[in-house]
Design an enzyme around this catalytic site. Structure first.
Site, PDB file in Angstrom:
ATOM      1  N   CYS A  33       0.827  -1.209   0.000  1.00 38.73           N
ATOM      2  CA  CYS A  33       0.000   0.000   0.000  1.00 38.73           C
ATOM      3  C   CYS A  33       0.858   1.254   0.000  1.00 38.73           C
ATOM      4  O   CYS A  33       0.434   2.300  -0.467  1.00 38.73           O
ATOM      5  CB  CYS A  33      -0.881   0.028   1.246  1.00 38.73           C
ATOM      6  SG  CYS A  33      -1.879  -1.439   1.445  1.00 38.73           S
ATOM      7  N   ASP A 442     -25.383  -3.231  29.954  1.00 41.21           N
ATOM      8  CA  ASP A 442     -26.451  -2.409  29.418  1.00 41.21           C
ATOM      9  C   ASP A 442     -27.008  -3.222  28.240  1.00 41.21           C
ATOM     10  O   ASP A 442     -26.344  -4.118  27.741  1.00 41.21           O
ATOM     11  CB  ASP A 442     -25.851  -1.089  28.948  1.00 41.21           C
ATOM     12  CG  ASP A 442     -26.825  -0.272  28.142  1.00 41.21           C
ATOM     13  OD1 ASP A 442     -27.962  -0.130  28.607  1.00 41.21           O
ATOM     14  OD2 ASP A 442     -26.446   0.210  27.066  1.00 41.21           O
ATOM     15  N   ASP A 621     -22.727   1.641  26.894  1.00 40.31           N
ATOM     16  CA  ASP A 621     -22.324   2.539  25.819  1.00 40.31           C
ATOM     17  C   ASP A 621     -23.029   3.880  25.843  1.00 40.31           C
ATOM     18  O   ASP A 621     -22.551   4.835  25.270  1.00 40.31           O
ATOM     19  CB  ASP A 621     -22.577   1.875  24.464  1.00 40.31           C
ATOM     20  CG  ASP A 621     -24.047   1.833  24.131  1.00 40.31           C
ATOM     21  OD1 ASP A 621     -24.832   1.505  25.042  1.00 40.31           O
ATOM     22  OD2 ASP A 621     -24.413   2.143  22.996  1.00 40.31           O
ATOM     23  N   ASP A 625     -25.342   5.434  30.783  1.00 43.25           N
ATOM     24  CA  ASP A 625     -24.518   4.453  31.488  1.00 43.25           C
ATOM     25  C   ASP A 625     -23.283   5.078  32.111  1.00 43.25           C
ATOM     26  O   ASP A 625     -22.662   4.478  32.980  1.00 43.25           O
ATOM     27  CB  ASP A 625     -24.042   3.361  30.519  1.00 43.25           C
ATOM     28  CG  ASP A 625     -25.190   2.593  29.918  1.00 43.25           C
ATOM     29  OD1 ASP A 625     -26.100   2.247  30.684  1.00 43.25           O
ATOM     30  OD2 ASP A 625     -25.173   2.344  28.705  1.00 43.25           O
TER      31      ASP A 625
END
Lengths: 734, 50
Positions: A33, A442, A621, A625
């Site tokens: 690259c 969560d 997230d 929270d």
């Protein structure tokens, strides 16, 4: 509307009329690259210098702003298959770099001094059994002093300043005994040299610094690498916003990076776009998905005068928004206040090495003092000899292995974290993650993917699904956007037309393909499934219904089962409605779940667990929270998390899978084990070496051998930490 | 033993030279991209320019 993105915020102009721009490049897979990118850039007119850094995946461009527009760079890179994002080096990163350079210089000086002094010392040691003339010995000691004193003054800086800071704050850290040991060893050696003595400890003092610095350099190199990668991710996430700009009396919308926004800017948020900054709606009505902030998955209707928050996703209507003071919404203020309260408990956490040094430093100094006085008062040694023995105790106990014990493990662990797709925010987090016995998740965006996906993807032919994704690319409807994103859809079909509120159609393989409502696709309407939205697709005779809803992370069930198998207590706390949380909890087999939790409820739950002696890991997230993350013993958050929340997490994990959570716990547990082993070893080493020194037998040769031996052993032990271990590796493969 | 008067300064001078090398390379950002440098030597871009 919305032409090429405006990079002016990121461009730095030099005095000689050239401009510089740094780009973070995504998609670099191999060394080939490098010439690809540099030649492509070199072909553009006006580019003076294009240099790709293969380590940090960043491209530095110097160009003539008269001849080339910066937007052409990203265009040219996209044409050869790389995505590029303008990049702004953050201060923390520059600081880490400066610190790394300083440590490397110190290490260079210390190693130079050690080698040269050792050259002289070994001559002196071997000369003692033969016949080294005293004048030569004194001369060697004198030369050693000449090298050691300035070298130690330079190479000791990091320790001296850290010890000074600690003492000023009335604390003790490892750098305090190091500083005292090195200073006393040098002072004693100078005195002995002046008085023509047999022994001098210049080599011990400088070698000690070399070993310690080697540990710090390793640690800093790893930290710098994670910081760079995190910086790139931030740039890659960096979104653009449409800002109204007045040019030549006419208003236009220009695409600017979110980082360039300021209060008072007027933005256009199109249907399905993420809201780039907090603001007030001045035009338009829509429904906003605030799940990133509250965990609630049902869109909230908004209209003129309502507040919208950064990170939420706009629904079907276009909104014009005036940016309010950046990062200063009532919501964020409230979260910040809760975090501050919750974080107080966390700052009381004491690192393992600090805990050890807390008793180690006083114990060592006391031992040296008692030894000196005993020799002087009870064993009839002269004051000089007693002092020499006391100082040799200090030199022997100078916590070389002890100071390397933890940083070497930390460097290895953050390397292992990095390979598992985790970034460590805070080194203390590593120790805390190793102590976890309960995990609180969560739901929205943590157990489930941050974007909705096709729930019944397995029942639909792959070619139809791919076609649906390509059709969805041509629509601005939020459901279509979610569909295109989750399917990683290919290029849109060339002649796709959207009928607003109904669907998209395009010609496909001689016939017509339609994506949209049941009526639009001429399909039989089926009652929607629980919590899901339906979207239909028709291609020729083939019809299918896609059920779009929040989907669990692909490996969630497996990881949860693994964690339960590892004996952890699992809980779900969600801000979403109980009806939405229940099915997820049932599917994962987590018995203890709660829905409709406010941030304060989450903190209360986490603190209650903590009060019952549990060490809680919070994984979350959303903005809601963040306070719970701060209150928990340790915390993780996915990379898609709201900025404020990520800042509270001890580590951030990448990707769609939940695997890094299991890896983090496994690595941290191993790391904690190795730290304890290393610290134990260092203390055992002292238990053996200190009596020798107290008896007055610690010659410089003994000190040198003991010090390097223990340091190397501790480092080798740390090298055993390569990855999360077998049980997690098996999960990763399946 | 008189040779020491000459050899010791020489040893130190050589060490200092290496140390100077380290400081120089740090100042010139030689450690910025250790991976890229390994591949850059294989590139023929300087030949094309002729």
């Amino acid at each position: 509307m919305g032409a090429a993105p405006d990079f002016s915020h990121f461009v730095r102009n030099d005095e000689d009329g050239r401009s510089r721009l740094d780009l973070a490049i995504d998609g670099i897979t191999c060394a080939a690259c490098l010439p690809d990118i540099e030649t492509a850039m070199g072909r553009l007119p006006g580019v003076k210098l294009a240099r790709l850094n293969l380590t940090s995946h960043r491209l530095a461009l110097t160009y003539d702003p008269q001849q080339v527009e910066p937007a052409r760079f990203t265009g040219a890179l996209e044409a050869i298959g790389y995505r590029a994002y303008p990049f702004e080096q953050r201060q923390v990163e520059a600081d880490e770099q400066a610190r790394f350079n300083l440590l490397l210089k110190c290490l260079g000086v210390a190693v130079f001094a050690s080698m040269n002094i050792m050259l002289l010392s070994i001559s002196v040691w071997s000369g003692q059994s033969t016949s080294l003339p005293p004048e030569t010995r004194d001369f060697f000691h004198f030369v050693s002093a000449l090298i050691a004193l300035p070298a130690a003054a330079y190479a000791g800086q990091p320790f001296f300043s850290s010890a000074w800071t600690a003492i000023r704050q009335r604390r003790l850290n490892m750098d305090v005994p190091i500083t005292i040991g090195v200073t006393l060893a040098l002072a004693l050696s100078v005195y002995e040299t002046q008085h023509h003595a047999d022994h001098a400890y210049f080599d011990s003092a400088v070698m000690l610094l070399s070993f310690l610095l080697a540990g710090r350099v390793l640690d800093q190199a790893m930290r710098r690498r994670t910081r760079t990668a995190a910086g790139n991710l931030a740039a890659l996430k960096g979104e653009n916003a449409l800002r109204r700009e007045t040019k030549d009396g006419a208003d236009d919308w220009a695409l600017v990076p979110v980082a360039a926004l300021a209060a008072g800017d007027r933005l256009l948020v199109r249907a399905g776009e993420r809201v780039p900054a907090d603001g007030v709606i001045v035009e338009g009505t829509s429904a906003v998905d605030e799940s990133a902030i509250t965990g609630e998955t049902d869109p909230k209707p908004v209209r003129l005068g309502d507040h919208v928050y950064a990170g939420t996703v706009n629904g079907e209507g276009a909104l014009t928004v005036d940016v309010t003071a950046a990062g200063h919404s009532a919501l964020i203020d409230e979260a910040a206040r809760l975090i501050e309260q919750a974080g107080a408990a966390r700052s009381r956490y004491m690192q393992l090495s600090d805990r050890v040094s807390q008793f180690y430093a006083p114990a060592v100094h006391l031992t040296a003092l008692i030894t000196g006085f005993s020799w002087w008062l009870f064993f009839g040694a002269t004051a000089h000899d007693a002092l020499v023995i006391a100082i040799s105790v200090l030199i022997i106990t100078c916590p070389c292995a002890l100071a390397l014990a933890v940083p070497t493990v930390q460097a290895m662990a953050s390397g292992a974290f990095f390979r598992s797709g985790l970034f460590l925010n805070d080194a203390r987090g590593l120790e805390k993650l190793g102590e976890i016995d309960s995990v609180v998740f969560d739901k929205t965006g943590t157990l489930t993917l941050p974007q909705s996906g096709v729930a019944n993807a397995d029942d639909i032919p792959a070619d139809l699904l791919a076609l649906a994704g390509r059709l969805a690319r041509s629509s601005h409807h939020p459901l279509a956007l979610a569909l295109a994103r989750s399917l990683r859809a290919g290029a849109p079909l060339p002649d796709a037309r959207e009928t607003p509120g109904q669907g998209v159609c395009a010609s496909y393989e001689g016939g017509e393909a339609r994506l949209g409502s049941a009526a639009f696709c001429d399909a039989e309407f089926l009652p929607p499934e629980n919590e899901a939205s339906s979207i239909y697709i028709r291609a020729g005779e083939k019809v299918a219904r896609l059920s779009i809803r929040q989907t669990l992370r692909p490996d969630a069930a497996k990881i949860i089962a693994h964690l339960r198998g590892a004996g952890l207590d699992l809980h779900i706390l969600s801000g979403d409605r109980a009806e939405a949380v229940g099915p997820v909890a049932a599917k994962l087999g987590i018995a203890d779940w709660r829905g409709g939790q406010k941030p304060a409820d989450k903190i209360a739950f986490v603190e209650d667990l903590g009060a019952r002696g549990k060490r809680v890991l919070m994984v979350g997230d959303g903005l809601n929270d963040a306070p719970a993350l701060a209150a928990a013993h340790a915390s993780l958050s996915p990379i898609d998390a709201v900025h404020l929340t990520q800042g509270q997490a001890d580590a951030v994990f990448l990707g769609e899978r939940l695997l890094p959570v299991a890896a983090a716990l496994a690595i941290a547990k191993k790391a904690r084990g190795l730290m304890t082993q290393n610290l134990t070893f260092a203390i055992v080493y002292n238990a053996i070496a200190v009596p020798v020194a107290m008896a007055g037998h610690a010659s410089p040769l003994f000190a040198a051998a003991a010090m390097s031996g223990s340091s190397i052993l501790v480092t080798l032990n740390a090298l055993r930490l390569r990855g999360p271990g077998k049980s997690v590796n098996v999960l990763a493969k399946s | 033993m008189n040779v020491l008067v000459f050899l010791i300064p020489l040893a130190i001078a050589l060490g200092l030279l290496a140390l100077y090398g380290l400081f120089w390379s740090l100042k010139r950002n030689q450690y910025e991209d250790l991976e890229g440098a390994a591949y850059r030597i294989l590139l023929d871009d300087d030949i094309e320019k002729k």
